[in-house]
Write a protein that holds these residues in place. Structure first.
Motif, short mmCIF file in Angstrom:
data_model
loop_
_atom_site.label_atom_id
_atom_site.label_comp_id
_atom_site.label_asym_id
_atom_site.label_seq_id
_atom_site.Cartn_x
_atom_site.Cartn_y
_atom_site.Cartn_z
N UNK A 162 0.82 -1.22 0.00
CA UNK A 162 0.00 0.00 0.00
C UNK A 162 0.85 1.27 0.00
N UNK A 163 2.11 1.14 0.32
CA UNK A 163 2.95 2.33 0.53
C UNK A 163 3.93 2.50 -0.63
N UNK A 164 3.41 2.64 -1.80
CA UNK A 164 4.24 2.79 -3.00
C UNK A 164 4.12 4.19 -3.60
N UNK A 165 3.69 5.13 -2.80
CA UNK A 165 3.52 6.50 -3.26
C UNK A 165 2.08 6.95 -3.13
N UNK A 166 1.84 8.26 -3.32
CA UNK A 166 0.47 8.79 -3.18
C UNK A 166 -0.47 8.18 -4.23
N UNK A 167 -1.56 7.55 -3.81
CA UNK A 167 -2.43 6.87 -4.76
C UNK A 167 -3.53 7.77 -5.31
N UNK A 168 -4.12 7.34 -6.40
CA UNK A 168 -5.37 7.94 -6.86
C UNK A 168 -6.52 7.52 -5.94
N UNK A 169 -6.57 6.22 -5.67
CA UNK A 169 -7.64 5.64 -4.86
C UNK A 169 -7.06 4.44 -4.11
N UNK A 170 -7.47 4.27 -2.85
CA UNK A 170 -7.09 3.10 -2.08
C UNK A 170 -8.36 2.39 -1.63
N UNK A 171 -8.62 1.22 -2.22
CA UNK A 171 -9.82 0.45 -1.91
C UNK A 171 -9.48 -0.79 -1.08
N UNK A 172 -8.35 -0.78 -0.41
CA UNK A 172 -7.91 -1.93 0.37
C UNK A 172 -8.85 -2.18 1.55
N UNK A 173 -8.89 -3.42 2.01
CA UNK A 173 -9.73 -3.76 3.15
C UNK A 173 -10.04 -5.24 3.16
N UNK A 174 -11.12 -5.61 3.80
CA UNK A 174 -11.55 -7.01 3.82
C UNK A 174 -12.82 -7.16 2.99
N UNK A 175 -12.99 -8.36 2.47
CA UNK A 175 -14.18 -8.67 1.69
C UNK A 175 -14.37 -10.19 1.69
N UNK A 176 -15.57 -10.66 1.38
CA UNK A 176 -15.75 -12.10 1.26
C UNK A 176 -14.87 -12.67 0.15
N UNK A 177 -14.33 -13.86 0.39
CA UNK A 177 -13.47 -14.50 -0.60
C UNK A 177 -14.20 -14.70 -1.92
N UNK A 178 -15.46 -15.07 -1.88
CA UNK A 178 -16.21 -15.28 -3.13
C UNK A 178 -16.36 -13.97 -3.89
N UNK A 179 -16.44 -12.85 -3.18
CA UNK A 179 -16.52 -11.55 -3.85
C UNK A 179 -15.18 -11.20 -4.49
N UNK A 180 -14.09 -11.47 -3.77
CA UNK A 180 -12.76 -11.25 -4.34
C UNK A 180 -12.60 -12.02 -5.63
N UNK A 181 -12.99 -13.29 -5.62
CA UNK A 181 -12.80 -14.16 -6.78
C UNK A 181 -13.62 -13.72 -7.99
N UNK A 182 -14.69 -13.02 -7.75
CA UNK A 182 -15.57 -12.61 -8.86
C UNK A 182 -15.47 -11.12 -9.17
N UNK A 183 -14.60 -10.40 -8.48
CA UNK A 183 -14.58 -8.94 -8.59
C UNK A 183 -14.29 -8.44 -10.00
N UNK A 184 -13.46 -9.16 -10.75
CA UNK A 184 -13.08 -8.70 -12.09
C UNK A 184 -13.82 -9.40 -13.21
#
Length: 443
Positions: A271-293
């Motif tokens: 997360x610390x690679x420079x000033x971001x446009x947007x940071x959407x990091x956090x927790x989510x259900x695994x099934x949501x992660x797997x289908x997010x894209x």
């Protein structure tokens, strides 16, 4: 049985990649292993060209053939989870989204693809990259056994104890060894919530972010699987509308354990690679992660993907990646850099047919477009970008991102490396008359 006179023929021959337009003579839409055995017997008698279709979106389109027989397993959707034994048995038409839905009822998972519409069969037989592979290995590394109909029509179980050479070949070199009808996976404790990083950086800083990300991957613990994408900002409601559709550097990483302070600490360097446009990091259900894209790769659009393995990403390689991304022909086209190592590298180099255990990165050039008039332009961009990255490659190519059928002969050695001869001996031992030889030659 579906032939060219059947009213459902065009629908049955269509695959996820709209670039593929093949016209088989017959499609055998199997309901179970007995149907598969009967289809193999018919193929053995009449000797048509044979292709094998699983449940997902294999990019090269080799699931269908012209003027031959398609053995179609896409309707074979059975899944059984044994939470006490931590295993799952799934038929070959199952997708990762369908498997995850069942295993996550018990907070269990096996490492699978990054798009929920990906089929378990093609991904696993080619190795299997996923969001938690540094923690749990490739998809094929969690295989306990598989059921396969071989060219003689026999129904075999392959595992470390039974038919071990066939089991070795199926884990990374499974094209053309027979028709795998089901997979038994070992499951790992994961979910239902997982912690992850998703940070978007401005494209103007692409080279700086890539260098910082590369350096951060060196110290990443095995619990973290980092990934970098050069892509378009998605139209996500949490992202300011004025950024939608602009170019960005997307940093992703998933923690292969429970969310909490340990996950936060392990993910912080991503997360610390420079000033971001947007940071959407956090927790989510695994099934949501797997289908997010999944929505970003719609069925019926046109796709071409080709990849390199690489041991390092020096500054010149990074400049080359950024330069070629800036020339991309469509907003759907992207470049993905995945990080291997960890559990992937701990498997012995000759313990499975997957030949690239020691590589640090995989660089995939992924063209996507809608208009058939752009076919030559989009494929040409991806091939040229792949050629430009060749000097930085370790010489290997991932079979699931290996171009189209015409790429097969030139890439065979790059896909299977030192395992090529052993794989061929195994195939000949189980298929001496070459019934599945055309399938073995396709990416």
């Amino acid at each position: 049985m579906i032939d060219r006179s059947h009213p459902g023929y065009d629908e049955a021959r269509a695959v996820w990649n709209g670039l593929i337009d093949r016209r088989p003579s017959v499609i055998a839409r199997c309901a179970g292993t007995a149907d598969v055995a009967e289809a193999v017997a018919a193929a053995r008698e009449h000797r048509p060209a044979v292709s094998i279709r699983g449940g997902g979106h294999q990019v090269a389109g080799s699931a269908v053939c012209d003027d031959g027989l398609v053995i179609d397993l896409s309707r074979m959707k059975g899944v059984h989870v044994d939470p006490a034994a931590r295993t799952a048995r799934a038929q070959a038409g199952v997708t990762w989204g369908e498997l995850d839905r069942e295993t996550q009822l018990h907070a269990l998972a096996t490492p699978g693809g990054e798009i929920s519409a990906t089929g378990i069969a093609g991904l696993t037989l080619g190795g299997g990259f996923g969001f938690v592979m540094r923690m749990f290995g490739l998809s094929c590394d969690s295989l306990r056994s598989l059921e396969i109909v071989t060219a003689d029509g026999g129904v075999r179980t392959a595992s470390r104890e039974e038919e071990p050479e066939l089991f070795w070949a199926a884990r990374g070199g499974g094209r053309g060894i027979g028709v795998v009808t089901s997979f038994e996976f070992g499951l790992h404790q994961l979910g239902p919530e997982v912690a992850g990083v998703l940070v978007l950086h401005p494209f103007e800083r692409a080279e700086d972010v890539l260098r910082a990300w590369r350096d951060a991957t060196y110290g990443a613990p095995e619990t973290v699987t980092p990934e970098l994408l050069l892509w378009t900002v998605p139209a996500h409601p949490a992202i300011p509308r004025e950024l939608h559709g602009t170019n960005c550097v997307m940093i992703g990483a998933v923690y292969g354990g429970p969310p909490g302070d340990g996950a936060t600490a392990a993910l912080t360097p991503q997360r610390e690679l420079g000033p971001p446009l947007v940071d959407l990091s956090g927790t989510m259900p695994y099934v949501m992660l797997q289908s997010a894209n999944t929505w970003r790769f719609p069925e019926g659009e046109r796709y071409f993907m080709k990849s390199h393995f690489a041991d390092e990403l020096n500054d010149e390689a990074i400049r080359t990646l950024v330069d070629w991304y800036s020339r991309r022909p469509t907003p759907q086209s992207l470049i993905v850099v995945r990080t291997l190592g960890g559990a992937v590298a701990r498997v012995g180099p000759d313990d499975s047919a997957f030949a690239h255990r020691s590589a640090r990165y995989n660089v995939s050039i992924d063209a996507g477009w809608r208009d058939p008039a752009l076919d030559e332009t989009a494929i040409g961009w991806a091939r040229s970008a792949w050629d430009a990255m060749k000097p930085f490659s370790s010489g290997g190519t991932y079979v699931n991102f290996a171009g189209l059928g015409e790429d097969a002969s030139e890439l065979r050695g790059a896909v299977f490396g030192s395992h090529e001869e052993r794989l061929e001996r195994t195939r000949v031992a189980y298929d001496p008359e070459g019934l599945f030889a055309p399938a073995a030659r396709r990416p």
